[in-house]
Structures are given as C-alpha cells and as structure tokens.
Write an enzyme that holds these catalytic residues in place. Structure first.
Site, PDB file in Angstrom:
ATOM      1  N   GLU A  90     -34.410-100.346 -10.870  1.00 34.32           N
ATOM      2  CA  GLU A  90     -33.050-100.844 -10.612  1.00 34.32           C
ATOM      3  C   GLU A  90     -32.097-100.239 -11.627  1.00 34.32           C
ATOM      4  O   GLU A  90     -32.518 -99.481 -12.493  1.00 34.32           O
ATOM      5  CB  GLU A  90     -33.016-102.376 -10.674  1.00 34.32           C
TER       6      GLU A  90
ATOM      7  N   LYS B 110     -33.894-113.947 -14.993  1.00 38.14           N
ATOM      8  CA  LYS B 110     -32.593-113.546 -15.516  1.00 38.14           C
ATOM      9  C   LYS B 110     -32.505-114.158 -16.905  1.00 38.14           C
ATOM     10  O   LYS B 110     -31.810-115.158 -17.120  1.00 38.14           O
ATOM     11  CB  LYS B 110     -31.492-114.039 -14.576  1.00 38.14           C
TER      12      LYS B 110
ATOM     13  N   ARG C 227     -32.416-119.872  -7.957  1.00 39.11           N
ATOM     14  CA  ARG C 227     -33.025-118.881  -8.861  1.00 39.11           C
ATOM     15  C   ARG C 227     -33.057-119.421 -10.296  1.00 39.11           C
ATOM     16  O   ARG C 227     -34.063-119.285 -10.994  1.00 39.11           O
ATOM     17  CB  ARG C 227     -32.244-117.559  -8.782  1.00 39.11           C
TER      18      ARG C 227
END
Ligand code: PXG
Length: 293
Positions: free
Chosen positions: A184, A151, A52
């Site tokens: 989320e 992220k 990721r």
C-alpha cells in the site's frame, strides 16, 4: 477560533485538551485511531470506522469504556460543537496513563479523544493530472509483527517511507511487503486496473483494510466490474492500464507514473475518473446526519 475537543468525557477548548506525559499512547505508541470524514452534513461510513476501531481495540486487549453508540455520538457531538458539516475527524484511543514500564495492566483507563477540524485536501491539480510516486526501500511491517491491519498509533514504519518519498521529490510512496509484493502507500491503499479488472492487494499482503478501499470495491462490483484481491508485483503496476490510491483524506486519486514508468496513457484513467465520481456521489448520501434541522 479555538477548536472544541472531546477528551475523556468532556468537551474542552483545544488549549485545555492535554494528556499526560505518562500516557502510553505517547510513551509507546500504544493505542489506535481512526481518520474519518464528514461530507454534506453526514459522517461518511461512520459505522465501518467505529467497527474497525472496536475490532482493533479487542485485538490489542484495550478496554473501551464507551459503547459503540456512545462513541458515534461523541463524533457527532464534537462536530456540532465546532459547527462543522464538512470535516476531518481524528478519533484516538490510547492505553492511557500508566507508569514508565511497558505493562498495559498498569494503565487503569484508556484515554479517548476526538478532534474535528477543517480538512486539508491535496491540491485539485493533483486530481486533474495524477500523482507521480516511487516505491521506497522501507518495507511494510510484517503481519506477524505489528499487523498493518491495526490502525495503531505506531506509524513510524509509514513515516520512514514518507521521509524517503519526500527525498525522492514525491508526496506519496508505494511500500512493498517483505516478500516484495506491492502492499500500500504510506496512508492510502493501492489499486490497479488491467483489462477492465480492478485489482488490489489482499489484507494478508500487509495492508490496512481501508474504508475507502472497501467502498470503491463495492462501487466497482455494482458497476459489474470484476474485482480481485490478489498479490501483485511492481511489474504489474508498471504495466497496468490505470493505477490509483484510496484513503479517507485522498479519496480516489490517480497515479500516472511509478518509479519513472508511465502508467497507461500517462493521464488519469477513464475508469478511475468514473469510480471517483461515483465515490463522491456516495459521500452525499452515506452516514448519520450531524445537524438534524
Ligand atoms: N493505508 C494506511 C496505512 C492508512 O493509514 C489507509 C490505507 C486508507 O484507509 P481509509 O480507511 O482511510 O480508507 C490509511 C488511512 C493522512 C492520514 O493525514 C491518512 C491515513 C491515516 C492517517 C493520516 O493522510 N490513512
């Protein structure tokens, strides 16, 4: 005792682990990170976290000067230097030192650091009794802006939601996307269970593709549960049989009340408890070993 930190090719004491005020990670939030866990002398899902990180780096055109294998070794070696077998790991890559302008081309070399520390967990009581959460007014970033799949070091969107959440007396918040679909929590993915089906928003709803999320979906499929990635609204959460959040720090944590509506029985659900138990079992066996002897 002072921690040992990996910083740009060296292992230094935390007092010496300093980055420049001209680092674009600090000036602009230009960078990415991973939050990783070590359990029982293993680094859980290390490959997935590193993949990721490298996908995010590629997407934001940030050159990583370590190979994936070298980056994994950095994580393992930082844990060894701190004598940690159970830990929280923060791996951070910024655009690096530059001038005061936005242009990333003025930053010749990415800054890489890795912090490993003892993990601060939610109190056990929250796992036993479940979380009370509220939805907040701050919407999740649109995919066309700073895609929530990165992220990135720019967490202001989530931090604003966290501040709102704390104002309502809760420690987590559910964020909706701009269309009003459930996205989320501020640092966790969300799941609901309805009639035995496990449901979570798809990544295009504006969510991070959580490593814990993926692990729980895999566990559920292996148990023979139907798993659906589909858009849903607050109403679906209120009328769910069970609801829980997943994340590297939180693992699997039950949600028992949302916006004043009791979810299911008002106690952590049976399927959630079983998924949590299987997740904890998985943490014993997954990932590379830190200390070989
Ligand atoms: N959504 C968001 C927005 C996150 O930041 C998750 C989901 C869960 O993803 P993983 O891969 O961890 O299953 C995250 C990650 C903290 C903290 O201190 C948590 C995250 C990031 C930074 C800090 O609780 N969660």
């Amino acid at each position: 005792m002072s921690l040992t930190i990996y910083l740009n090719g060296e292992y230094v004491k935390e007092e010496e682990a300093k980055v420049s005020v001209f680092d674009h990670g600090l000036l602009y939030g230009d960078g990415i990170f991973e939050g990783i866990r070590a359990y029982h002398n293993r680094v859980f899902k290390l490959d997935q976290h590193i993949d990721r990180l490298y996908e995010n780096a590629h997407s934001i055109m940030l050159d990583l000067w370590l190979s994936k294998e070298e980056m994994k070794e950095v994580v393992l070696e930082t844990l060894r230097k701190n004598d940690l077998r159970d830990a929280y790991i923060r791996l951070v890559v910024t655009r690096g030192y530059g001038d005061l302008g936005l242009d990333p081309a003025k930053c010749p070399k990415a800054t890489i650091f890795c912090i490993t520390a003892k993990i601060q967990l939610y109190p056990q009581e929250l796992y036993d009794n479940g979380l009370v959460v509220n939805t907040v007014a701050t919407r999740r970033n649109s995919n066309e802006a700073t895609n929530p799949r990165f992220k990135s070091l720019n967490y202001l969107n989530n931090i604003m939601a966290k501040i709102e959440s704390k104002l309502t007396g809760t420690i987590e918040a559910i964020m909706l996307n701009n269309e009003g679909h459930v996205a989320e929590a501020t640092g966790d993915n969300i799941f609901i269970i309805k009639n035995g089906v496990l449901i979570t928003p798809p990544t295009y709803a504006g969510v991070l593709e959580g490593v814990t999320r993926n692990a729980v979906m895999e566990i559920a499929s292996q148990r023979g549960m139907e798993v659906k990635e589909t858009l849903f609204s607050r109403h679906d959460v209120y009328s769910a049989d069970e609801c829980f959040l997943t994340g590297t720090a939180a693992e699997v944590i039950s949600v028992i009340k949302v916006d004043g509506r009791v979810i299911g029985s008002g106690k952590p659900g049976e399927i959630t408890k079983e998924l949590n138990a299987e997740f904890r079992e998985l943490t014993k066996h997954d990932g590379p070993i830190i200390f070989k002897d």
